[in-house]
Design a protein around this motif. Structure first.
Motif, mmCIF file in Angstrom:
data_model
loop_
_atom_site.group_PDB
_atom_site.id
_atom_site.type_symbol
_atom_site.label_atom_id
_atom_site.label_comp_id
_atom_site.label_asym_id
_atom_site.label_seq_id
_atom_site.Cartn_x
_atom_site.Cartn_y
_atom_site.Cartn_z
ATOM 1 N N ARG A 67 1.030 -1.228 0.127
ATOM 2 C CA ARG A 67 0.089 0.036 0.002
ATOM 3 C C ARG A 67 0.842 1.198 -0.044
ATOM 4 O O ARG A 67 0.700 2.404 -0.696
ATOM 5 C CB ARG A 67 -0.968 -0.065 1.293
ATOM 6 C CG ARG A 67 -2.240 -0.938 1.131
ATOM 7 C CD ARG A 67 -3.232 -0.573 1.976
ATOM 8 N NE ARG A 67 -4.630 -1.519 1.522
ATOM 9 C CZ ARG A 67 -5.308 -1.134 2.222
ATOM 10 N NH1 ARG A 67 -5.660 -0.267 3.033
ATOM 11 N NH2 ARG A 67 -6.695 -1.968 2.058
ATOM 12 N N LEU A 68 2.114 1.298 0.680
ATOM 13 C CA LEU A 68 2.764 2.292 0.772
ATOM 14 C C LEU A 68 3.437 2.761 -0.919
ATOM 15 O O LEU A 68 3.390 3.584 -1.058
ATOM 16 C CB LEU A 68 3.908 2.045 1.691
ATOM 17 C CG LEU A 68 3.857 2.151 3.162
ATOM 18 C CD1 LEU A 68 5.027 1.773 3.854
ATOM 19 C CD2 LEU A 68 3.403 3.909 3.624
ATOM 20 N N TYR A 69 3.645 1.672 -1.298
ATOM 21 C CA TYR A 69 4.046 1.730 -2.859
ATOM 22 C C TYR A 69 3.083 2.469 -3.634
ATOM 23 O O TYR A 69 3.383 3.145 -4.591
ATOM 24 C CB TYR A 69 4.838 0.341 -3.332
ATOM 25 C CG TYR A 69 6.173 -0.087 -2.647
ATOM 26 C CD1 TYR A 69 6.386 -1.330 -2.345
ATOM 27 C CD2 TYR A 69 7.157 0.874 -2.588
ATOM 28 C CE1 TYR A 69 7.497 -1.591 -1.832
ATOM 29 C CE2 TYR A 69 8.326 0.552 -1.903
ATOM 30 C CZ TYR A 69 8.499 -0.782 -1.579
ATOM 31 O OH TYR A 69 9.602 -1.270 -1.099
ATOM 32 N N GLU A 70 1.901 2.103 -3.436
ATOM 33 C CA GLU A 70 0.820 2.243 -4.328
ATOM 34 C C GLU A 70 0.342 3.677 -4.051
ATOM 35 O O GLU A 70 0.279 4.466 -4.856
ATOM 36 C CB GLU A 70 -0.448 1.484 -3.871
ATOM 37 C CG GLU A 70 -0.320 -0.100 -4.532
ATOM 38 C CD GLU A 70 -1.693 -0.873 -4.221
ATOM 39 O OE1 GLU A 70 -2.193 -0.375 -3.011
ATOM 40 O OE2 GLU A 70 -1.920 -1.914 -4.828
ATOM 41 N N GLN A 71 0.931 4.008 -2.818
ATOM 42 C CA GLN A 71 0.501 5.481 -2.568
ATOM 43 C C GLN A 71 1.525 6.453 -3.442
ATOM 44 O O GLN A 71 1.244 7.445 -3.963
ATOM 45 C CB GLN A 71 0.501 5.756 -1.052
ATOM 46 C CG GLN A 71 -0.631 5.433 -0.271
ATOM 47 C CD GLN A 71 -0.395 5.639 1.217
ATOM 48 O OE1 GLN A 71 0.441 6.261 1.842
ATOM 49 N NE2 GLN A 71 -1.404 5.217 1.715
ATOM 50 N N GLN A 72 2.822 5.957 -3.092
ATOM 51 C CA GLN A 72 3.811 6.596 -3.948
ATOM 52 C C GLN A 72 3.396 6.463 -5.561
ATOM 53 O O GLN A 72 3.757 7.618 -6.105
ATOM 54 C CB GLN A 72 5.248 6.065 -3.660
ATOM 55 C CG GLN A 72 5.953 6.358 -2.726
ATOM 56 C CD GLN A 72 7.430 5.757 -2.564
ATOM 57 O OE1 GLN A 72 7.492 4.694 -2.430
ATOM 58 N NE2 GLN A 72 8.279 6.571 -2.696
ATOM 59 N N GLU A 74 0.562 6.514 -6.896
ATOM 60 C CA GLU A 74 -0.407 7.682 -6.835
ATOM 61 C C GLU A 74 -0.007 8.971 -7.025
ATOM 62 O O GLU A 74 -0.497 10.081 -7.790
ATOM 63 C CB GLU A 74 -1.677 7.500 -5.848
ATOM 64 C CG GLU A 74 -2.842 8.196 -6.157
ATOM 65 C CD GLU A 74 -3.857 8.127 -5.011
ATOM 66 O OE1 GLU A 74 -4.921 8.379 -5.028
ATOM 67 O OE2 GLU A 74 -3.793 7.256 -4.378
ATOM 68 N N GLN A 75 1.037 9.300 -6.105
ATOM 69 C CA GLN A 75 1.771 10.591 -5.965
ATOM 70 C C GLN A 75 2.310 10.986 -7.236
ATOM 71 O O GLN A 75 2.336 12.037 -7.807
ATOM 72 C CB GLN A 75 2.592 10.724 -4.856
ATOM 73 C CG GLN A 75 3.141 12.056 -4.413
ATOM 74 C CD GLN A 75 3.910 11.956 -3.245
ATOM 75 O OE1 GLN A 75 4.814 11.412 -3.290
ATOM 76 N NE2 GLN A 75 3.904 13.037 -2.409
ATOM 77 N N ILE A 147 -3.765 14.893 -0.992
ATOM 78 C CA ILE A 147 -4.579 13.709 -0.926
ATOM 79 C C ILE A 147 -4.890 13.150 0.339
ATOM 80 O O ILE A 147 -3.933 13.292 1.404
ATOM 81 C CB ILE A 147 -3.502 12.486 -1.607
ATOM 82 C CG1 ILE A 147 -3.284 12.946 -3.114
ATOM 83 C CG2 ILE A 147 -4.351 11.146 -1.571
ATOM 84 C CD1 ILE A 147 -1.883 12.225 -3.374
ATOM 85 N N ALA A 149 -4.690 10.926 2.396
ATOM 86 C CA ALA A 149 -3.930 9.785 3.043
ATOM 87 C C ALA A 149 -4.148 9.478 4.685
ATOM 88 O O ALA A 149 -3.654 10.286 5.095
ATOM 89 C CB ALA A 149 -2.452 9.858 2.533
#
Lengths: 218, 383
Positions: A67-72, A74-75, A147, A149
């Motif tokens: 999920r952390l990578y997915e947030q990155q 998205e950013q 976002i 987050a």
């Protein structure tokens, strides 16, 4: 009078150089996104492995990293969008400049006519321009909105996702045949297998070298 | 990309008249000697720049050759077969004949300047001439000049025909190899303490290696045009450095026996080697990056740039060519570093962990076979 309101148009060469730099950064962002996508896929694979090994805690940790990578990612997507937006505006700089020049010409012409109704038309046009500018700003503000987050992950959601993975794994197993009988051994007479030499393959580099030598008459 | 070192083609000589010295027994021999002197005079006029013939007439005299270098090569190729006939007489076995030959050769006054000595670069009173009374000295210097002019001819056609250019470089390498192996070893025992570097076999070995390096550099240019892979281009560039390193090694031994040999030759080899090393490592870095090893690529480029920046040529055009290559490689390095900081975050290995360059030599010299007329000469005073 109106000429004071508008500065000199931006230099064309500056816009071109800036566009090149924006393109360069865009490429970097795309590469970084690919790297992060690979990491996401790797974490999913690890989670599956830990699930098969009944290590639930470790699997959840993998999902957290995913999920952390997915947030990155998205950013990065937002970053790319902002750069695209700026590139589009820069590419339209010439059109904007020509529009302003035309407006300046129109304003001068209307000023020469000195008619009240024409003055109103100019005001109306300027109001429309201001409105468009305001719309663009609103779009930019929307894009720049931070976002939402959540710092904390919902454990229940993560567990639900893990159960989904387990379910998918179980379904995959159910599709396999119930029993797999071992293949019957094939009797091969010892010593009678023909041994065929593997033909030697030249590497692409060796082919390149041979072609170069032929072309240069070496 | 290629540096230019013109000196080997800048030899000068003095007039020689064979028929006034060698005593002929018959008209055939006399005619041969006159022909020999005439052909040598054509060379003398060319290289001493005393030629007042117009370009059109020079072209007509040489049978349609446009290039001045081609014309000079043509003259030398006409002269050598006549000269080769006399060489066996230089190896007279009897003492009486040796005395006679020595007297004749002394009267000939075989004199050549050197283009590879330190003093020849100052040119205060014109070039210094070395006189060595041995026909092999005449043959050696003529062949050395021929190799030098062939190099210039190869550079002349470089922009139009890469295959021909590489071939001519290989021919020049063959001539220098012939000099080093067959001609000069017989001459060296006869050399006086004061001698031109061109008369040493080791110097011809150096020139042969330089010509091979240049031929491979031309081949690389063709490879780059064809879009050859970075990994192969890296090996080819490092192959050039292998030729030059070998030549530099020989130069270090030559310096001990010929102290006034010009450092210009050494500098030429050094800076050429650095350029090709830089280019080779740049291609290696691009190859590593394509394989996903951007950290190693950055390490390779940083290392080679630090190395080549230690010493820079002092004068143009070498200086600007050299700095341009450094600038190009620095730009590639900047891009790699930027991308690594942005995307990959790979560790840069230390200098001891970097992959070692691998060189491939793919050019060889074209062997030189001396031609000579089949003619029987007869001299008075020889038994």
């Amino acid at each position: 009078m109106f000429s004071r309101m508008f500065g000199k148009p931006k230099q064309e060469t500056n816009a071109v150089a800036t566009l090149d730099k924006l393109n360069e950064t865009l490429e970097m962002l795309e590469k970084k996104e690919k790297v992060l996508l690979k990491k996401v896929a790797a974490e999913v694979e690890k989670a599956k492995e830990f699930t098969r090994g009944k290590n639930k805690r470790a699997a959840i940790q993998c999902l957290k990293r995913k999920r952390l990578y997915e947030q990155q990612i998205e950013q990065l997507g937002n970053f790319q969008l902002r750069i695209h937006d700026q590139m589009i505006m820069l590419e339209g700089a010439k059109a904007t400049t020509e529009t302003v020049d035309a407006l300046r010409t129109g304003a001068a012409a209307m000023k020469a006519m000195q008619k009240a109704t024409n003055i109103d038309d100019v005001d109306k046009t300027m109001d429309e321009i201001n409105e468009q500018t305001e719309n663009m700003k609103q779009i930019q503000d929307a894009l720049s909105a931070p976002i939402g987050a959540a710092a904390d992950f919902d454990e229940d959601e993560l567990e639900a996702e893990l159960e989904e993975l387990e379910g998918a794994e179980l379904e995959e197993q159910l599709l396999q045949p119930a029993t797999t009988a071992p293949a019957a051994p094939v009797q091969v007479p010892a010593g009678q297998q023909p041994t065929r030499p593997v033909p030697a393959k030249r590497t692409p580099e060796e082919d390149e070298l041979a072609a170069l030598q032929a072309e240069m008459a070496l | 990309m290629m540096l230019h070192f013109v000196q080997p083609s800048k030899l000068k000589t003095k007039k020689m008249v064979f028929e006034d010295v060698y005593a002929s027994c018959d008209s055939t021999t006399l005619e041969h000697l006159k022909e020999l002197s005439s052909k040598r005079k054509a060379i003398e006029d060319s290289i001493n720049e005393c030629n007042f013939v117009t370009e059109a007439i020079a072209k007509e005299m040489s049978g349609g050759l446009e290039s001045r270098f081609e014309q000079d090569i043509h003259k030398i190729e006409n002269y050598l077969p006549f000269l080769e006939i006399l060489i066996p007489y230089a190896d007279a076995t009897s003492t009486i004949n040796q005395i006679q030959i020595s007297q004749w050769n002394a009267a000939l006054k075989i004199r050549w300047s050197s283009a590879l000595t330190t003093s020849s670069f100052f040119k205060i009173k014109g070039p210094k001439f070395f006189q060595i009374n041995n026909l092999r000295f005449e043959l050696g210097m003529t062949l050395f000049l021929c190799g030098g002019i062939l190099r210039e001819r190869a550079l002349e056609v470089l922009s139009t025909d890469l295959v021909q250019s590489a071939t001519i470089f290989r021919q020049a390498a063959g001539i220098y190899h012939h000099l080093a192996q067959e001609v000069l070893p017989h001459l060296e025992p006869e050399l006086p303490p004061e001698k031109p570097p061109e008369a040493l076999a080791a110097v011809s070995s150096i020139m042969s290696l330089i010509c091979l390096a240049e031929a491979q550099a031309v081949t690389i240019r063709k490879a780059e045009e064809k879009g050859t892979s970075s990994s192969l281009l890296a090996k080819l560039h490092h192959g050039v450095t292998l030729f030059l390193e070998e030549a530099i090694g020989i130069f270090h031994t030559v310096v001990t026996q010929c102290k006034d040999i010009s450092s210009r030759l050494s500098e030429f080899m050094y800076f050429c080697k650095c350029l090709h090393e830089l280019k080779g490592q740049q291609y290696l870095a691009e190859s590593l990056k394509a394989c996903g090893q951007i950290g190693a690529a950055i390490g390779v480029l940083s290392s080679v740039l630090n190395k080549v920046k230690k010493k820079i040529p002092g004068e143009d055009p070498w200086k600007s060519i050299y700095q341009k290559q450094i600038q190009d490689a620095s730009e590639v390095l900047r891009k790699f570093v930027h991308e690594n900081d942005f995307v990959w975050h790979e560790k840069i290995p230390s200098i001891y962990e970097l992959p070692l360059p691998e060189g491939t030599k793919i050019v060889t010299f074209i062997p030189y076979s001396p031609k000579r007329w089949e003619r029987q000469l007869s001299f008075k005073g020889l038994v």
